[in-house]
Motif scaffolding. Sequence first.
Motif, short mmCIF file in Angstrom:
data_model
loop_
_atom_site.label_atom_id
_atom_site.label_comp_id
_atom_site.label_asym_id
_atom_site.label_seq_id
_atom_site.Cartn_x
_atom_site.Cartn_y
_atom_site.Cartn_z
N ILE A 13 -35.17 35.05 -17.12
CA ILE A 13 -34.94 34.92 -18.56
C ILE A 13 -34.95 36.33 -19.15
O ILE A 13 -35.99 36.97 -19.23
CB ILE A 13 -36.04 34.07 -19.23
CG1 ILE A 13 -36.11 32.68 -18.57
CG2 ILE A 13 -35.81 33.96 -20.73
CD1 ILE A 13 -37.28 31.84 -19.04
N PRO A 14 -33.78 36.87 -19.57
CA PRO A 14 -33.77 38.21 -20.17
C PRO A 14 -34.35 38.19 -21.59
O PRO A 14 -34.04 37.31 -22.39
CB PRO A 14 -32.28 38.59 -20.18
CG PRO A 14 -31.54 37.30 -20.06
CD PRO A 14 -32.44 36.30 -19.42
N VAL A 15 -35.21 39.15 -21.87
CA VAL A 15 -35.87 39.25 -23.17
C VAL A 15 -35.76 40.68 -23.67
O VAL A 15 -36.11 41.62 -22.94
CB VAL A 15 -37.37 38.85 -23.07
CG1 VAL A 15 -38.04 38.98 -24.44
CG2 VAL A 15 -37.52 37.44 -22.53
N ILE A 16 -35.25 40.86 -24.87
CA ILE A 16 -35.15 42.20 -25.48
C ILE A 16 -36.36 42.39 -26.40
O ILE A 16 -36.51 41.66 -27.39
CB ILE A 16 -33.83 42.37 -26.25
CG1 ILE A 16 -32.65 42.22 -25.29
CG2 ILE A 16 -33.77 43.72 -26.94
CD1 ILE A 16 -31.29 42.24 -25.97
N ASN A 17 -37.20 43.36 -26.08
CA ASN A 17 -38.45 43.60 -26.80
C ASN A 17 -38.30 44.79 -27.75
O ASN A 17 -37.34 45.56 -27.66
CB ASN A 17 -39.57 43.85 -25.77
CG ASN A 17 -40.94 43.88 -26.42
OD1 ASN A 17 -41.14 43.31 -27.48
ND2 ASN A 17 -41.88 44.56 -25.79
N LYS A 18 -39.25 44.92 -28.66
CA LYS A 18 -39.35 46.05 -29.61
C LYS A 18 -38.19 46.06 -30.62
O LYS A 18 -37.67 47.13 -30.97
CB LYS A 18 -39.41 47.38 -28.86
CG LYS A 18 -40.56 47.47 -27.85
CD LYS A 18 -40.67 48.87 -27.28
CE LYS A 18 -41.77 48.95 -26.21
NZ LYS A 18 -41.96 50.30 -25.66
N ILE A 19 -37.81 44.87 -31.10
CA ILE A 19 -36.74 44.84 -32.11
C ILE A 19 -37.24 45.33 -33.47
O ILE A 19 -36.46 45.47 -34.41
CB ILE A 19 -36.15 43.41 -32.26
CG1 ILE A 19 -37.25 42.41 -32.69
CG2 ILE A 19 -35.49 42.96 -30.97
CD1 ILE A 19 -36.70 41.07 -33.10
#
Length: 600
Positions: A128-134
Amino acid sequence: MDASLIRNFSIVAHIDHGKSTLADRFLLMTGAITAREFKEQILDDLDVERERGITVKARTVAIHYKHEGKTYELNLIDTPGHVDFHYEVSRSLAACEGALLLVDAFQGVQAQTVANAYAAIECDLEIIPVINKIDLPVTRVEEVMDEIETVLGLDGLSSLQISAKNGINIEAVLKAIVEQVPPPAGDPDKPLRALVFDSKYDGYRGVVTYLRVMDGSIKKGQRITYMKGGTAHEVLELGQFRPAMTPCNELSTGQVGYMLCGIKDLGMVHVGDTVTDRSVPATTALPGYQQPQQMVFCGMYPIDATDFEHLRDELQKMGLNDASFSFQPETSDALGFGFRCGFLGMLHMEIIQQRLEKEAAVDLIQTAPNVTYELLTRSGETILIDNPEDVPDSGQIEEFREPIARVTFIVPSDRIGVILQMCEDRRGIYKATEYLGPKRAQITYELPLAEVIYDMHDRLKSATQGYGTMDYEIICYRNSDLVKMDILVKGVRVDALSTISHRSTSEKRGRTLVKRLKNEISKHQFEIAIQAAIGSRVIARETISALRKNVTAKCYGGDITRKRKLWAKQREGKKRMKQFGQVEIPQKAFLSVLESSSEE
């Protein structure tokens, strides 16, 4: 517990992309800890982890999450991000069915992101790809989505966008874990098979075994057998990490927890072993893990010789807690009795040394590190060399091979030239350049491992203003023009200072090293010659002059013959001391071999 309600997953990412922060946020949201107990890096319980702000050991924790009227048990394994601890990541992934791939919203896909993603794909995990620090003031979310798709081959558009620090959109990640990660596939009716994926030593209760139940179930009071060791024990305590050790009566198929059997002998427990029922044993063991290959070796010696047994005990405990660390006894003419220790990399070596000195209170002298070489002798025998002392005479060597690493750099496009020059200076072989976007490129080189491990990471960060990252893997041994360089102090070879280097750089390295040793070794009552030699040929020399004392200071005139007698007596004394005197070499001198290679 019903296996359909269990989800085992891991968090993998490049170093400093927010794995531990996300794990902390999961614990807070699911009620495993209260807001009062919440602190940064709650799962990083080693002092060295808190000091450095990195994860060194994979940690497991069981949390409960309610979704659509059902309570799910989520077993989370938080993993390290540095390349030296990739073995910890691979062990953790083997105990999971899914993985959260965390990517920084500004930095994007980095070298260890790629390595960890491929490791998860090889284990056939649901990723599951997760983009953090938005929440960062500057982000590149759309570009990062493209990178996830082009570099990793995953669906970038379906990536979850979160901020672990501020708790934004964490609920969506928990839902995705429940909906996308498959439940464990084990059979609860089969005989017990549990995988030992880690262990540690407790001074009061013995060995604590971390296990994942693959088939069947395990209960408190049950008689079990370690299939590799063949030893039988009674289960005294079972439990899970929530995040503290919480006892329970049973662990069923798919669950992750710990087991205590009162084992005091550290040699009985092996990471990758299979635990089964003593009365109804399983017929086949689980595959376990591939033995890690240590590539960096150094000698560790106690400053006080009486601490030798204490150091042995502490190394055994460290080896139980870290399966990628190895040691064996050795002796040195200069340092006495100690151990030859093997590590996966330089950071791994620093962490082990720091833990020994702080947790175990052992004062150490550490010799200069070196990598493992392969020798083909004229008799046709192939031997591995991890200690320069073991290198035979050059007349017996047919081929002297060094380990070669495939190194992947991800750097800003405007710094490509600097990286290419740095690699060419280190005998690198260029392989490929791929552009990940308008501003970033991936460069692949084949480099000698000895040129990579010492200071390549620091030089890369300096050359790219901190934006470059690297990952490496050992691919082969290759024949090269290598020589053994000895250091002689007052004509005596100091075995702990011997090194292996390439012939083209040996003279420069020898000059640098003897100059540094001249600064580290204090003056004595006699002249000291420090020499670097290859075989019988001296390639560099520095001389430490003798301490001078004015023996004629008390003579206030008179006949010159009195002064001549005093000078002659002083010369005789210095000559005698030079013949029999011993040179004291401080601990800092043994690290000069490493520091001199960094200066090159």
